[in-house]
Design a protein around this motif. Structure first.
Motif, PDB file in Angstrom:
ATOM      1  N   GLY A 102       0.827  -1.383   0.083  1.00 33.52           N
ATOM      2  CA  GLY A 102      -0.178   0.148   0.167  1.00 33.52           C
ATOM      3  C   GLY A 102       0.491   1.895   0.455  1.00 33.52           C
ATOM      4  O   GLY A 102       0.127   2.879  -0.494  1.00 33.52           O
ATOM      5  N   ALA A 103       2.443   1.698  -0.039  1.00 33.43           N
ATOM      6  CA  ALA A 103       3.158   2.898   0.204  1.00 33.43           C
ATOM      7  C   ALA A 103       4.244   1.840  -0.738  1.00 33.43           C
ATOM      8  O   ALA A 103       4.840   0.646  -0.791  1.00 33.43           O
ATOM      9  N   LEU A 113       6.895  -3.965  -3.667  1.00 37.09           N
ATOM     10  CA  LEU A 113       8.181  -4.033  -4.832  1.00 37.09           C
ATOM     11  C   LEU A 113       8.503  -2.475  -5.556  1.00 37.09           C
ATOM     12  O   LEU A 113       9.818  -2.874  -6.147  1.00 37.09           O
ATOM     13  N   LEU A 114       7.682  -1.875  -5.981  1.00 38.16           N
ATOM     14  CA  LEU A 114       7.784  -0.699  -6.492  1.00 38.16           C
ATOM     15  C   LEU A 114       9.018  -0.127  -6.231  1.00 38.16           C
ATOM     16  O   LEU A 114      10.274   0.408  -6.786  1.00 38.16           O
ATOM     17  N   GLY A 115       8.908   0.065  -5.234  1.00 39.89           N
ATOM     18  CA  GLY A 115       9.459   0.841  -4.136  1.00 39.89           C
ATOM     19  C   GLY A 115      11.023  -0.061  -3.916  1.00 39.89           C
ATOM     20  O   GLY A 115      12.339   1.391  -3.650  1.00 39.89           O
ATOM     21  N   ALA A 116      11.520  -1.215  -3.884  1.00 40.54           N
ATOM     22  CA  ALA A 116      12.077  -1.840  -4.498  1.00 40.54           C
ATOM     23  C   ALA A 116      13.370  -1.552  -5.152  1.00 40.54           C
ATOM     24  O   ALA A 116      14.247  -1.368  -5.207  1.00 40.54           O
ATOM     25  N   LEU A 142       3.255 -12.886 -14.772  1.00 41.16           N
ATOM     26  CA  LEU A 142       2.344 -12.830 -13.506  1.00 41.16           C
ATOM     27  C   LEU A 142       0.635 -13.183 -15.064  1.00 41.16           C
ATOM     28  O   LEU A 142      -0.082 -13.850 -14.487  1.00 41.16           O
ATOM     29  N   HIS A 143       0.922 -12.759 -16.561  1.00 35.72           N
ATOM     30  CA  HIS A 143       0.268 -13.115 -17.683  1.00 35.72           C
ATOM     31  C   HIS A 143       0.626 -14.338 -18.063  1.00 35.72           C
ATOM     32  O   HIS A 143      -1.104 -15.142 -17.792  1.00 35.72           O
ATOM     33  N   ASP A 153       2.098  -3.949  -9.003  1.00 33.61           N
ATOM     34  CA  ASP A 153       1.692  -3.166  -7.618  1.00 33.61           C
ATOM     35  C   ASP A 153       0.248  -3.444  -7.262  1.00 33.61           C
ATOM     36  O   ASP A 153       0.190  -3.976  -6.347  1.00 33.61           O
ATOM     37  N   VAL A 154      -0.696  -3.454  -8.383  1.00 36.56           N
ATOM     38  CA  VAL A 154      -1.584  -3.930  -7.568  1.00 36.56           C
ATOM     39  C   VAL A 154      -1.549  -5.552  -7.293  1.00 36.56           C
ATOM     40  O   VAL A 154      -1.766  -5.889  -6.137  1.00 36.56           O
ATOM     41  N   TRP A 155      -1.032  -6.165  -7.989  1.00 35.30           N
ATOM     42  CA  TRP A 155      -0.837  -7.512  -7.165  1.00 35.30           C
ATOM     43  C   TRP A 155       0.171  -7.601  -5.970  1.00 35.30           C
ATOM     44  O   TRP A 155      -0.621  -8.721  -5.686  1.00 35.30           O
ATOM     45  N   ASN A 156       1.131  -7.012  -5.920  1.00 35.52           N
ATOM     46  CA  ASN A 156       1.813  -6.587  -4.579  1.00 35.52           C
ATOM     47  C   ASN A 156       0.748  -6.231  -3.616  1.00 35.52           C
ATOM     48  O   ASN A 156       0.932  -6.269  -2.447  1.00 35.52           O
ATOM     49  N   ASP A 157      -0.246  -5.156  -3.481  1.00 39.43           N
ATOM     50  CA  ASP A 157      -1.041  -4.687  -2.868  1.00 39.43           C
ATOM     51  C   ASP A 157      -2.371  -5.383  -2.125  1.00 39.43           C
ATOM     52  O   ASP A 157      -3.078  -4.757  -1.578  1.00 39.43           O
TER      53      ASP A 157
END
Length: 182
Positions: A102-103, A113-116, A142-143, A153-157
């Motif tokens: 979420g952040a 994931l995006l933050g890393a 993923l696909h 990011d949607v998958w991560n959250d």
């Protein structure tokens, strides 16, 4: 009339085996077996005091400013890293910093994931192009595995997601990138 059972308690088992030829048969069988492998002494420990914890960027050169960079007052050129290398560094950074949802990052320094990926880029490994290509590999995995989402990011959250799943995804995406030579 039934035949009585032989008196086994009065027979010598060794004499019986010799009479039946079992001793010679067993000796021939044992002679035909391959020689046992030599017993090796145990390997010495890797380090006398245990293993050494490695930083997340171990094995990759630290980006440094050259003399020209210092004179021109510009940041150091990023260290070259492949897409597979970027994904591996992302997983390592995530393991060291901790994972959140979420952040991009939280007050404790944990990252998503995006933050890393952003942190790896900010530390000077790869370029924005490398990150975009790495994210494309994550999306492909993923696909391909039946998890169509609009972004990693949607998958991560997603609720219920675990850090181990994120590392597994990064590992599969890294393997895919490596197989493609990128």
């Amino acid at each position: 009339m039934p035949v009585p059972a032989p008196p086994f308690d009065r027979l010598d088992a060794h004499d019986l085996a010799r009479e039946l030829g079992l001793v010679e048969e067993i000796e021939q069988y044992l002679a035909g077996l391959p020689a046992p492998a030599p017993v090796l002494p145990p390997a010495p420990p890797a380090a006398l005091h245990g293993s050494v914890r490695q930083p997340w960027n171990h094995g990759h050169p630290l980006p440094g400013r050259s003399l020209l960079d210092r004179l021109a007052r510009r940041p150091a050129r990023p260290a070259e890293v492949t897409v597979a290398g970027h994904l591996r560094l992302t997983s390592r950074y995530l393991a060291e910093a901790g994972w959140t949802q979420g952040a991009l990052w939280d007050a404790r320094g944990r990252v998503c994931l995006l933050g890393a990926q952003t942190a790896v880029l900010a530390h000077g490994y790869g370029t924005a192009h490398t990150v975009r290509r790495a994210r494309a590999q994550v999306m492909e995995v993923l696909h391909a595995t039946g998890r169509p989402v609009p972004s990693p990011d949607v998958w991560n959250d997603r609720p219920g997601r675990r850090q181990a799943e994120v590392h597994a995804l990064l590992e599969r995406a890294g393997a895919r990138a490596l197989s493609l030579g990128i």
